[in-house]
Design a protein around this motif. Sequence first.
Motif, PDB file in Angstrom:
ATOM      1  N   ALA A 160      -0.311   9.171   5.277  1.00 52.83           N
ATOM      2  CA  ALA A 160      -1.544   8.782   5.514  1.00 52.83           C
ATOM      3  C   ALA A 160      -1.632   7.204   5.062  1.00 52.83           C
ATOM      4  N   ALA A 161      -1.085   6.819   4.036  1.00 53.23           N
ATOM      5  CA  ALA A 161      -0.949   5.556   3.903  1.00 53.23           C
ATOM      6  C   ALA A 161      -0.351   4.708   4.847  1.00 53.23           C
ATOM      7  N   ILE A 162       0.639   5.027   5.235  1.00 48.61           N
ATOM      8  CA  ILE A 162       1.500   4.284   6.427  1.00 48.61           C
ATOM      9  C   ILE A 162       0.472   4.295   7.720  1.00 48.61           C
ATOM     10  N   LEU A 163      -0.139   5.400   8.081  1.00 43.68           N
ATOM     11  CA  LEU A 163      -1.253   5.239   9.041  1.00 43.68           C
ATOM     12  C   LEU A 163      -2.158   4.624   8.873  1.00 43.68           C
ATOM     13  N   ASN A 164      -3.024   4.441   7.949  1.00 45.16           N
ATOM     14  CA  ASN A 164      -4.103   3.625   7.643  1.00 45.16           C
ATOM     15  C   ASN A 164      -3.681   2.145   7.579  1.00 45.16           C
ATOM     16  N   ALA A 165      -2.678   1.875   6.944  1.00 45.74           N
ATOM     17  CA  ALA A 165      -2.311   0.489   6.853  1.00 45.74           C
ATOM     18  C   ALA A 165      -1.804  -0.130   8.209  1.00 45.74           C
ATOM     19  N   SER A 166      -1.253   0.830   8.968  1.00 44.81           N
ATOM     20  CA  SER A 166      -0.895   0.466  10.128  1.00 44.81           C
ATOM     21  C   SER A 166      -1.842   0.201  11.188  1.00 44.81           C
ATOM     22  N   MET A 167      -2.864   1.152  11.383  1.00 41.25           N
ATOM     23  CA  MET A 167      -4.116   1.213  11.864  1.00 41.25           C
ATOM     24  C   MET A 167      -4.901  -0.211  11.713  1.00 41.25           C
ATOM     25  N   SER A 168      -4.925  -0.391  10.435  1.00 42.47           N
ATOM     26  CA  SER A 168      -5.665  -1.574  10.074  1.00 42.47           C
ATOM     27  C   SER A 168      -5.152  -2.861  10.589  1.00 42.47           C
ATOM     28  N   SER A 169      -3.788  -2.914  10.473  1.00 44.96           N
ATOM     29  CA  SER A 169      -3.069  -4.160  11.215  1.00 44.96           C
ATOM     30  C   SER A 169      -3.353  -4.337  12.590  1.00 44.96           C
ATOM     31  N   VAL A 170      -3.447  -3.128  13.263  1.00 43.25           N
ATOM     32  CA  VAL A 170      -3.782  -3.285  14.719  1.00 43.25           C
ATOM     33  C   VAL A 170      -5.239  -3.573  14.897  1.00 43.25           C
ATOM     34  N   PHE A 171      -6.170  -3.169  14.439  1.00 42.89           N
ATOM     35  CA  PHE A 171      -7.526  -3.349  14.220  1.00 42.89           C
ATOM     36  C   PHE A 171      -7.732  -4.559  13.811  1.00 42.89           C
ATOM     37  N   GLY A 172      -7.289  -5.256  12.840  1.00 42.81           N
ATOM     38  CA  GLY A 172      -7.359  -6.466  12.279  1.00 42.81           C
ATOM     39  C   GLY A 172      -7.029  -7.594  13.444  1.00 42.81           C
ATOM     40  N   ILE A 173      -6.313  -7.429  14.374  1.00 44.00           N
ATOM     41  CA  ILE A 173      -6.157  -8.282  15.438  1.00 44.00           C
ATOM     42  C   ILE A 173      -7.159  -8.597  16.179  1.00 44.00           C
ATOM     43  N   PHE A 174      -8.183  -7.547  16.140  1.00 44.86           N
ATOM     44  CA  PHE A 174      -9.416  -7.913  17.068  1.00 44.86           C
ATOM     45  C   PHE A 174     -10.407  -7.984  16.091  1.00 44.86           C
ATOM     46  N   MET A 175     -10.716  -7.288  14.949  1.00 44.54           N
ATOM     47  CA  MET A 175     -11.661  -7.268  13.921  1.00 44.54           C
ATOM     48  C   MET A 175     -11.867  -8.479  13.422  1.00 44.54           C
ATOM     49  N   THR A 176     -10.745  -8.974  12.728  1.00 42.92           N
ATOM     50  CA  THR A 176     -10.856 -10.223  12.089  1.00 42.92           C
ATOM     51  C   THR A 176     -11.402 -11.366  12.388  1.00 42.92           C
TER      52      THR A 176
ATOM     53  N   SER B 205       0.933  -1.276   0.114  1.00 42.17           N
ATOM     54  CA  SER B 205       0.188   0.151   0.059  1.00 42.17           C
ATOM     55  C   SER B 205       0.889   1.192  -0.004  1.00 42.17           C
ATOM     56  N   VAL B 206       1.923   1.305   0.882  1.00 45.61           N
ATOM     57  CA  VAL B 206       2.664   2.372   0.849  1.00 45.61           C
ATOM     58  C   VAL B 206       3.665   2.402  -0.218  1.00 45.61           C
ATOM     59  N   ALA B 207       4.213   1.626  -0.781  1.00 49.81           N
ATOM     60  CA  ALA B 207       4.966   1.491  -1.999  1.00 49.81           C
ATOM     61  C   ALA B 207       4.152   2.153  -3.345  1.00 49.81           C
ATOM     62  N   LEU B 208       3.139   1.513  -3.475  1.00 49.45           N
ATOM     63  CA  LEU B 208       2.226   2.081  -4.642  1.00 49.45           C
ATOM     64  C   LEU B 208       1.598   3.300  -4.499  1.00 49.45           C
ATOM     65  N   THR B 209       1.419   3.774  -3.276  1.00 52.32           N
ATOM     66  CA  THR B 209       0.956   4.996  -2.918  1.00 52.32           C
ATOM     67  C   THR B 209       2.171   6.207  -3.319  1.00 52.32           C
ATOM     68  N   GLY B 210       3.394   5.801  -2.734  1.00 55.42           N
ATOM     69  CA  GLY B 210       4.647   6.410  -3.194  1.00 55.42           C
ATOM     70  C   GLY B 210       4.873   6.766  -4.457  1.00 55.42           C
ATOM     71  N   SER B 211       4.608   5.598  -5.107  1.00 54.29           N
ATOM     72  CA  SER B 211       5.073   5.666  -6.566  1.00 54.29           C
ATOM     73  C   SER B 211       4.046   6.256  -7.578  1.00 54.29           C
ATOM     74  N   ALA B 212       2.643   6.315  -6.882  1.00 53.94           N
ATOM     75  CA  ALA B 212       1.690   7.128  -7.773  1.00 53.94           C
ATOM     76  C   ALA B 212       1.595   8.669  -7.331  1.00 53.94           C
ATOM     77  N   GLY B 213       2.507   8.998  -6.593  1.00 51.32           N
ATOM     78  CA  GLY B 213       2.480  10.446  -5.943  1.00 51.32           C
ATOM     79  C   GLY B 213       1.359  10.846  -4.881  1.00 51.32           C
ATOM     80  N   GLY B 214       1.059   9.717  -4.250  1.00 53.52           N
ATOM     81  CA  GLY B 214       0.025   9.813  -3.298  1.00 53.52           C
ATOM     82  C   GLY B 214       0.594  10.114  -1.730  1.00 53.52           C
ATOM     83  N   ASN B 215      -0.527  10.145  -1.047  1.00 53.63           N
ATOM     84  CA  ASN B 215      -0.313  10.807   0.418  1.00 53.63           C
ATOM     85  C   ASN B 215       0.441   9.478   1.157  1.00 53.63           C
ATOM     86  N   VAL B 216       1.691   9.501   1.279  1.00 54.39           N
ATOM     87  CA  VAL B 216       2.327   8.468   1.922  1.00 54.39           C
ATOM     88  C   VAL B 216       2.252   8.214   3.417  1.00 54.39           C
TER      89      VAL B 216
END
Length: 342
Positions: free
Chosen positions: A135-151, A122-133
């Motif tokens: 924000a990508a790091i924050l969201n992917a990291s939040m998702s990983s932590v939430f996933g421990i409980f949500m999944t 997510s972070v690599a592709l966001t960076g290569s496309a000129g995206g908000n890196v």
Amino acid sequence: MPVLKHLKRVVTDWFLCGMVLATVLAYFIPGFGAKGGGMHAEYVINIGVFLVFFLHGVNLSSEQIKHGLKNWRLHIMVQAFTFIAFPVIWLLCDKAFGSHIPALLMLGFLYLCALPSTISSSVALTGSAGGNVPAAILNASMSSVFGIFMTPWLVSLVVGTGSGGIDLGSTLLNLSLMMLLPLVLGQLLRPLLGKFFARHKKYTNIIDKIVILLLVYAAFCNSMVSGMWQTQGNSVILMAFVGSAVLLLVILLLTTTTAKLLKFNHADKVAAVFCASKKSLAAGAPMAALIFGDNPGLGLILLPIMIYHPLQLIVCSVMAESYATRHKQQLSAEALEEARAA
């Protein structure tokens, strides 16, 4: 052609080739990786999972996470797609096609839809496309932590928590000990070890992927020993491929449309689409072993995410290149307009 270029990159990726090799080895040598076999998978994998999430914690930059905290609309969209939209799509598909698809494969699609987003791609592709890196790091990291409980919770809503279902309390405790604890330890030790592991990040990424390959091999070994694959026809692979491809297409259309409706700028749109459409094999394989335990159908449960993973890399790599090209053209046009106005 751009698609062929990205397809070639995926085909020559040693990790993706390793997943194919792991399934082939499981077919010919199932006893070694199965429970009680010579590999002692139940111990090797637990150690590997703990190590992988410790390394994730060490490599997680808290500075970049803090930088991306303010964009709340983007964060809500990404997390809502990851843990609400995906499961709702599964629920609709289950109502429509569930009676025509093997139960274990349908469970695999549920598990895919319940997984968190992936960090690295997510972070690599966001960076290569000129995206908000950030924000990508924050969201992917939040998702990983939430996933421990949500999944596990999302899976338990379908399979239940009683006899024959998931022991949710025990599962959450195991996930916390094996994934959340090492993640927190890694983050706490980052001031001491962060620079060292940053210099050797290539090797930590290799460790991450080797653990996933061992998990895939062990899962398919147990499935082969149980006779599960022998009772399933080759049609399940075709179903898994078609289902994963359609799911990816639908979610990309929905995320792209939603980002436009929310009037995100280019950088936020890129981060939203790539983070909200991704599903993590890196988290999915270890979590599956902890959630489903000794289920002989684990190989079939993992099949959808194993197919979705390379598909998302191919399609999103093409999209990233297209985003980057259009953004450069837009910036050039704006610069030209400013020059003419001056």
